[in-house]
Design an enzyme around this catalytic site. Sequence first.
Site, short mmCIF file in Angstrom:
data_model
loop_
_atom_site.label_atom_id
_atom_site.label_comp_id
_atom_site.label_asym_id
_atom_site.label_seq_id
_atom_site.Cartn_x
_atom_site.Cartn_y
_atom_site.Cartn_z
CG HIS A 1 -2.44 1.30 0.77
ND1 HIS A 1 -2.14 2.39 1.21
CD2 HIS A 1 -3.19 0.79 0.82
CE1 HIS A 1 -2.98 2.47 1.05
NE2 HIS A 1 -4.05 1.96 1.15
CG ASP B 1 -8.61 -4.52 -2.82
OD1 ASP B 1 -9.75 -4.51 -2.39
OD2 ASP B 1 -7.57 -4.14 -3.37
N1 CMC Z 1 4.26 -7.56 -4.27
C1 CMC Z 1 5.83 -7.48 -4.82
N2 CMC Z 1 6.01 -5.89 -4.91
C2 CMC Z 1 5.60 -5.37 -4.33
C3 CMC Z 1 3.89 -5.22 -3.97
C4 CMC Z 1 3.27 -6.00 -4.38
N3 CMC Z 1 1.94 -6.39 -4.19
N4 CMC Z 1 4.29 -3.80 -3.42
C5 CMC Z 1 4.72 -3.22 -4.03
N5 CMC Z 1 5.81 -3.72 -4.33
C6 CMC Z 1 7.51 -3.67 -3.85
C7 CMC Z 1 7.82 -2.90 -5.48
O1 CMC Z 1 7.87 -3.79 -6.73
C8 CMC Z 1 8.60 -1.82 -5.34
O2 CMC Z 1 10.12 -2.56 -5.50
P1 CMC Z 1 11.23 -2.11 -5.51
O3 CMC Z 1 11.99 -1.14 -4.57
O4 CMC Z 1 12.27 -3.23 -5.47
O5 CMC Z 1 10.98 -1.66 -7.09
C9 CMC Z 1 9.07 -2.07 -3.64
O6 CMC Z 1 7.48 -2.55 -3.73
C10 CMC Z 1 7.25 -0.30 -3.85
O7 CMC Z 1 6.14 -0.90 -4.53
P2 CMC Z 1 5.55 1.03 -5.38
O8 CMC Z 1 4.92 0.06 -6.64
O9 CMC Z 1 6.56 1.55 -5.24
O10 CMC Z 1 4.97 0.89 -4.25
P3 CMC Z 1 3.42 1.33 -4.69
O11 CMC Z 1 3.08 2.74 -3.35
O12 CMC Z 1 3.29 2.78 -5.51
O13 CMC Z 1 1.96 0.93 -4.85
C11 CMC Z 1 0.38 -1.08 -4.81
C12 CMC Z 1 0.87 0.83 -4.04
C13 CMC Z 1 -0.91 -0.93 -3.88
C14 CMC Z 1 -0.40 -0.06 -6.02
C15 CMC Z 1 1.40 -1.63 -4.98
O14 CMC Z 1 1.32 -1.89 -3.65
C16 CMC Z 1 0.52 -2.85 -5.72
O15 CMC Z 1 0.62 -3.13 -6.86
N6 CMC Z 1 -0.25 -4.15 -4.91
C17 CMC Z 1 -0.69 -5.07 -5.29
C18 CMC Z 1 -1.80 -4.20 -5.46
C19 CMC Z 1 -3.09 -4.18 -4.54
O16 CMC Z 1 -3.66 -5.42 -3.28
N7 CMC Z 1 -3.88 -3.20 -4.88
C20 CMC Z 1 -4.72 -2.54 -3.62
C21 CMC Z 1 -4.98 -1.67 -2.60
S1 CMC Z 1 -5.64 -0.94 -1.10
C22 CMC Z 1 -6.97 -0.97 -1.48
C23 CMC Z 1 -7.41 0.48 -2.41
O17 CMC Z 1 -6.74 0.83 -1.71
O18 CMC Z 1 -7.52 0.57 -3.42
#
Ligand code: CMC
Length: 428
Positions: A317, A375
Amino acid sequence: MGKNTVTLTNNSTNESFEFDLIECTRGPKAIDFGKLFEKTGIFSYDPGYASTAGCKSTISYIDGKNGVLLYRGIPIQDLVAKYKFTDICSLLISGELPKDSTESAEIDLELRHLSFLHEGLINIFKAFPDGAHPMANLSSAVGALSTFYKDYMEIDNDDEYQMMAKRMIAKIPTLVAFSYRNSIGYPNVYPDISRSYVENFLFMLRAFPDGKLKRTLQGEVEIDKLEVEALDKIFTLHADHGQNASTTTVRNVASTGVHPYAAISAGINALWGPSHGGANEKVLAQLAEIDDAKNVDKFIARVKDKNDPFRLMGFGHRVYKNYDPRAKVLKGLKDDLAKKGIKMNNKFSDIAEKIEEVALKDEYFIERNLYPNVDFYSGIILTALKIPVSLFTPIFVIGRMPGWCAQVIEHIKSGARITRPRQVYEGK
Ligand code: CMC
């Protein structure tokens, strides 16, 4: 003590500029960069708005480090334990919980009376092909709602915007049920106002067109009180969540002066994506793909592989760097429902718990503060409530509706300027 300002120094010109720090009731202060460009001739660059506050708000508060979520200052755990979703709608929209059970029942009843759709609006569903995703049908139908309630274009008085919100919250379960039934070619079942807000939604999903529940589309299924309570809690847990992507979309679109329903329709589209509300549907697909708890290690290795774009859905998140408090409540709810005899998909439940156990001990997840989010467990519960997978994200829409309505009202009332960010131009 120093002044409540920060000084920004441009090291190439040696010029310094002072900016006010904005105080808040909870959480980090914010630098007032509204005049950054005017004062310095430079922009701030923050793609994804990781450090940017786009508005001031009093609706919900998240402490991501400590896994805290408050609606109007009240912890989510207290609200979900003591109040109905329709009470939470009142809290978010008017700022107050109902003062007693009579007022609570009145709020629910008023919403039930507003749950019917204009017959003309129902025709819109007939234009969509079978198999269309209910989220696509839903955003179109909510946009179309603005053609039926055009009188509410100028929300300059309290009664008008309260009514705008109530209509939207009341009609969204009907729109979800109708968009689903039309997407699979089933005739609609109209609202039954003798049933509560949440029970009525399950009724519209499950009943035969003659309004009988005995033999439902999913088999011999009546509506269990436990199912109503569980879905009510799921709605409450989704009711608002600060300036997430869909809420920001709603505010941005509203800032142009459009009808609030047009802004909410845009929010529905933003929510649909798998990085946001669409994740609940993907979590279930992932659990099905893993198929057995013994395959979890192999699957986690794939998630950690830098050359594989694969992500663990329902994990991670932007704001929570701790266990999402909503996921904690949902995990407890799943276990509680199973104990009370609601049939769970035990295979999925075991896989999910194994994923959590492995991930929370794994360096990759620890270093990045990746925990289960809202989720992760919701889909398992929704499956046990016999909700079709394609309705998982529309369920999120029903839950988030009071939040979007409250946010749109707050944004318009604040007199916010049109949202108009800058860019770092890299073209010719
Ligand atoms: N699985 C594996 N690695 C992950 C995940 C994941 N679900 N989420 C983040 N990471 C890693 C990402 O690869 C990155 O690693 P590195 O620093 O080595 O490149 C690091 O963690 C930071 O990730 P980010 O993409 O910069 O984080 P963000 O804040 O931009 O994205 C997120 C947040 C929710 C989109 C992401 O965690 C994600 O894609 N999660 C899976 C989808 C999900 O469950 N979404 C629902 C969110 S909660 C409900 C809502 O409010 O919608």
